[in-house]
Design a protein around this motif. Structure first.
Motif, short mmCIF file in Angstrom:
data_model
loop_
_atom_site.label_atom_id
_atom_site.label_comp_id
_atom_site.label_asym_id
_atom_site.label_seq_id
_atom_site.Cartn_x
_atom_site.Cartn_y
_atom_site.Cartn_z
N VAL A 68 0.84 -1.20 0.00
CA VAL A 68 0.00 0.00 0.00
C VAL A 68 0.88 1.25 0.00
CG1 VAL A 68 -1.62 1.36 1.38
CG2 VAL A 68 -2.01 -1.09 1.07
N LEU A 69 1.90 1.25 0.85
CA LEU A 69 2.73 2.45 0.93
C LEU A 69 3.54 2.66 -0.36
CD1 LEU A 69 3.30 4.84 2.69
CD2 LEU A 69 5.23 3.60 3.71
N PRO A 91 5.49 12.27 -0.48
CA PRO A 91 6.28 12.96 0.53
C PRO A 91 5.43 13.96 1.31
CG PRO A 91 7.49 12.85 -1.52
CD PRO A 91 6.11 12.34 -1.81
N VAL A 92 5.62 14.01 2.59
CA VAL A 92 4.92 14.88 3.53
C VAL A 92 3.48 14.43 3.76
CG1 VAL A 92 4.26 17.23 4.17
CG2 VAL A 92 6.37 16.84 2.86
N ARG A 93 2.72 14.20 2.71
CA ARG A 93 1.29 13.91 2.84
C ARG A 93 0.98 12.50 3.35
NH1 ARG A 93 -1.61 18.52 3.08
NH2 ARG A 93 -1.56 19.71 1.15
N HIS A 94 1.55 11.51 2.68
CA HIS A 94 1.23 10.11 2.99
C HIS A 94 2.52 9.31 3.11
CE1 HIS A 94 -2.73 11.46 1.96
NE2 HIS A 94 -2.36 11.72 0.72
N ILE A 107 -3.74 4.77 5.03
CA ILE A 107 -2.54 5.59 5.01
C ILE A 107 -2.78 6.81 5.88
CG2 ILE A 107 -1.70 4.84 2.75
CD1 ILE A 107 -2.97 7.38 1.55
N ASN A 108 -1.70 7.37 6.40
CA ASN A 108 -1.84 8.59 7.20
C ASN A 108 -2.25 9.75 6.30
OD1 ASN A 108 0.80 8.81 5.98
ND2 ASN A 108 1.18 10.50 7.38
N ILE A 109 -2.86 10.76 6.91
CA ILE A 109 -3.31 11.93 6.16
C ILE A 109 -2.75 13.16 6.87
CG2 ILE A 109 -5.30 13.22 5.32
CD1 ILE A 109 -6.89 10.60 5.43
N ALA A 127 -1.96 6.35 10.14
CA ALA A 127 -2.47 5.29 9.26
C ALA A 127 -3.31 4.27 10.04
CB ALA A 127 -1.31 4.59 8.57
N GLU A 128 -2.97 4.03 11.29
CA GLU A 128 -3.68 3.00 12.06
C GLU A 128 -5.16 3.31 12.20
OE1 GLU A 128 -0.73 4.34 12.81
OE2 GLU A 128 0.51 2.96 14.00
N PRO A 129 -5.55 4.52 12.66
CA PRO A 129 -6.99 4.78 12.78
C PRO A 129 -7.72 4.75 11.45
CG PRO A 129 -5.73 6.76 13.32
CD PRO A 129 -4.77 5.62 13.23
N ILE A 130 -7.03 5.09 10.37
CA ILE A 130 -7.67 5.02 9.04
C ILE A 130 -7.96 3.56 8.70
CG2 ILE A 130 -7.40 5.52 6.58
CD1 ILE A 130 -7.67 8.05 8.27
N ALA A 131 -6.98 2.68 8.94
CA ALA A 131 -7.17 1.25 8.65
C ALA A 131 -8.24 0.65 9.57
CB ALA A 131 -5.85 0.50 8.80
#
Ligand SMILES: [Zn+2]
Length: 136
Positions: A19-20, A26-29, A46-48, A57-61
């Motif tokens: 996924v990554l 860069p910076v965003r995700h 992914i982190n936002i 990223a964890e709470p999104i997943a």
């Protein structure tokens, strides 16, 4: 308390890495997470990043799993990007509390001083905040 990871854990790490590799910006995700539920399904996120903060990223997943009605988290892992590698990233304090609140018995794959291990979420947050007391 800390256990060795097995082949299923390694597969989950690879899912997060895939996924990554696809979504890295860069910076965003810069972090991806993968969650394995008791159903056998895997959810990713992914982190936002925004202005120096934003959901990990964890709470999104986890939110993706819950959105799909998969409430029982079995294992969770996050990875970041370092040069051409995608190493496992230990969850931050906020995510440790989040995982503990929803799935204290879930296995968290983390970096233990350079060694990839796993342990129940409760073991990563000794003396945790108890939201039951906060609601009195
Ligand atoms: Zn976090």
């Amino acid at each position: 308390m800390f256990k060795k990871i097995n082949s299923n854990d390694k597969e989950l790490i690879e899912v997060a890495r895939d996924v990554l590799q696809k979504r890295y910006r860069p910076v965003r995700h810069t972090v991806a997470a993968a969650v394995l539920c008791d159903s056998g399904r895997i959810y990713t996120g992914i982190n936002i990043e925004a202005c120096g903060y934003g959901p990990c990223a964890e709470p999104i997943a986890i939110g993706s799993a819950f959105t799909n009605g998969d409430w029982n988290i079995r294992t969770i892992v996050a990875v970041c990007k370092k040069d051409d590698r995608y190493p496992v990233l230990s969850p931050c304090g906020n995510c440790r509390q989040l995982i503990f609140d929803y799935a204290p018995d879930a296995m968290v794959i983390f970096d233990n001083n350079g060694k990839i291990m796993k342990t129940e979420a409760r073991n990563l947050l000794p003396g945790h905040y108890n939201s039951e007391f906060g609601n009195t």
